[in-house]
Write a protein that holds these residues in place. Sequence first.
Motif, PDB file in Angstrom:
ATOM      1  N   VAL A  69      41.289   1.910 -53.223  1.00 53.02           N
ATOM      2  CA  VAL A  69      40.777   1.126 -52.091  1.00 53.02           C
ATOM      3  C   VAL A  69      41.728   1.259 -50.906  1.00 53.02           C
ATOM      4  O   VAL A  69      41.292   1.438 -49.759  1.00 53.02           O
ATOM      5  CB  VAL A  69      40.583  -0.352 -52.492  1.00 53.02           C
ATOM      6  N   ALA A  70      43.032   1.221 -51.170  1.00 53.97           N
ATOM      7  CA  ALA A  70      44.007   1.360 -50.088  1.00 53.97           C
ATOM      8  C   ALA A  70      43.918   2.737 -49.443  1.00 53.97           C
ATOM      9  O   ALA A  70      44.012   2.861 -48.207  1.00 53.97           O
ATOM     10  CB  ALA A  70      45.415   1.107 -50.620  1.00 53.97           C
ATOM     11  N   ARG A  71      43.717   3.783 -50.252  1.00 54.25           N
ATOM     12  CA  ARG A  71      43.565   5.138 -49.689  1.00 54.25           C
ATOM     13  C   ARG A  71      42.302   5.228 -48.834  1.00 54.25           C
ATOM     14  O   ARG A  71      42.299   5.863 -47.780  1.00 54.25           O
ATOM     15  CB  ARG A  71      43.530   6.176 -50.804  1.00 54.25           C
ATOM     16  N   GLY A  72      41.226   4.603 -49.282  1.00 53.44           N
ATOM     17  CA  GLY A  72      39.990   4.596 -48.504  1.00 53.44           C
ATOM     18  C   GLY A  72      40.158   3.867 -47.186  1.00 53.44           C
ATOM     19  O   GLY A  72      39.693   4.335 -46.137  1.00 53.44           O
ATOM     20  N   LEU A  76      39.812   5.378 -43.385  1.00 55.84           N
ATOM     21  CA  LEU A  76      38.944   4.778 -42.365  1.00 55.84           C
ATOM     22  C   LEU A  76      39.738   4.401 -41.115  1.00 55.84           C
ATOM     23  O   LEU A  76      39.225   4.544 -39.987  1.00 55.84           O
ATOM     24  CB  LEU A  76      38.233   3.551 -42.943  1.00 55.84           C
ATOM     25  N   ASP A  77      40.969   3.945 -41.287  1.00 54.01           N
ATOM     26  CA  ASP A  77      41.806   3.619 -40.130  1.00 54.01           C
ATOM     27  C   ASP A  77      42.129   4.872 -39.319  1.00 54.01           C
ATOM     28  O   ASP A  77      42.106   4.847 -38.084  1.00 54.01           O
ATOM     29  CB  ASP A  77      43.108   2.949 -40.582  1.00 54.01           C
ATOM     30  N   VAL A  78      42.400   5.968 -40.007  1.00 58.11           N
ATOM     31  CA  VAL A  78      42.703   7.220 -39.297  1.00 58.11           C
ATOM     32  C   VAL A  78      41.449   7.725 -38.583  1.00 58.11           C
ATOM     33  O   VAL A  78      41.530   8.221 -37.454  1.00 58.11           O
ATOM     34  CB  VAL A  78      43.273   8.270 -40.265  1.00 58.11           C
ATOM     35  N   ASN A 105      44.609  12.682 -50.006  1.00 57.72           N
ATOM     36  CA  ASN A 105      44.780  11.504 -50.861  1.00 57.72           C
ATOM     37  C   ASN A 105      43.469  11.009 -51.457  1.00 57.72           C
ATOM     38  O   ASN A 105      43.480  10.281 -52.449  1.00 57.72           O
ATOM     39  CB  ASN A 105      45.446  10.370 -50.083  1.00 57.72           C
ATOM     40  N   LEU A 106      42.345  11.374 -50.862  1.00 59.68           N
ATOM     41  CA  LEU A 106      41.054  10.890 -51.347  1.00 59.68           C
ATOM     42  C   LEU A 106      40.520  11.682 -52.538  1.00 59.68           C
ATOM     43  O   LEU A 106      39.486  11.331 -53.098  1.00 59.68           O
ATOM     44  CB  LEU A 106      40.016  10.924 -50.215  1.00 59.68           C
ATOM     45  N   LYS A 107      41.197  12.722 -52.942  1.00 61.20           N
ATOM     46  CA  LYS A 107      40.698  13.593 -54.009  1.00 61.20           C
ATOM     47  C   LYS A 107      40.744  12.945 -55.388  1.00 61.20           C
ATOM     48  O   LYS A 107      39.957  13.282 -56.251  1.00 61.20           O
ATOM     49  CB  LYS A 107      41.512  14.890 -54.056  1.00 61.20           C
ATOM     50  N   VAL A 118      31.703   5.899 -52.769  1.00 56.66           N
ATOM     51  CA  VAL A 118      32.070   5.505 -51.401  1.00 56.66           C
ATOM     52  C   VAL A 118      33.232   6.361 -50.904  1.00 56.66           C
ATOM     53  O   VAL A 118      33.226   6.841 -49.764  1.00 56.66           O
ATOM     54  CB  VAL A 118      32.423   4.000 -51.349  1.00 56.66           C
ATOM     55  N   LEU A 119      34.220   6.583 -51.770  1.00 54.66           N
ATOM     56  CA  LEU A 119      35.365   7.403 -51.379  1.00 54.66           C
ATOM     57  C   LEU A 119      34.950   8.846 -51.120  1.00 54.66           C
ATOM     58  O   LEU A 119      35.496   9.501 -50.223  1.00 54.66           O
ATOM     59  CB  LEU A 119      36.453   7.352 -52.453  1.00 54.66           C
TER      60      LEU A 119
END
Length: 136
Positions: A69-72, A76-78, A105-107, A118-119
């Motif tokens: 969740v933190a990586r997602g 989204l912030d970027v 990081n999302l992999k 979602v990711l």
Amino acid sequence: MRIYGPNGTTLGTPASQARRTSSGTFVLPDTSSAQETRAAAAPKAAANIDALLALQGIEDPVERRKRSVARGKTALDVLDDLKMGLLSGNLDASTVMRLRDAAANLKSSSGDPGLDSVLSEIELRVEVELAKAGQA
């Protein structure tokens, strides 16, 4: 952990066997009594270390989900920073680099199928934006 040997601690004789004098001077214990000897044994620490490493490798599903969740959120912030940079006309190379890091990081999988979908959608959007930034 105690170490028995020439450089470690040794078992001494009990205080009741030591010679006592009334003068209060220092007296060595009786060395004629046999001291207990310990046989050298193989260290058992290797098996314990392997067990600890194996336990550290086991991930808690809740912690893995929190990290996903933190990586997602970071991705989204970027993406939001990229949008603000494009709208203001200030597209930084650092934002594109942060976007590449977020994509890498999302992999990893979170273990939750809904969160993983979602990711993957966030990852697709990040890849599209990276492709657009590469053409510009």
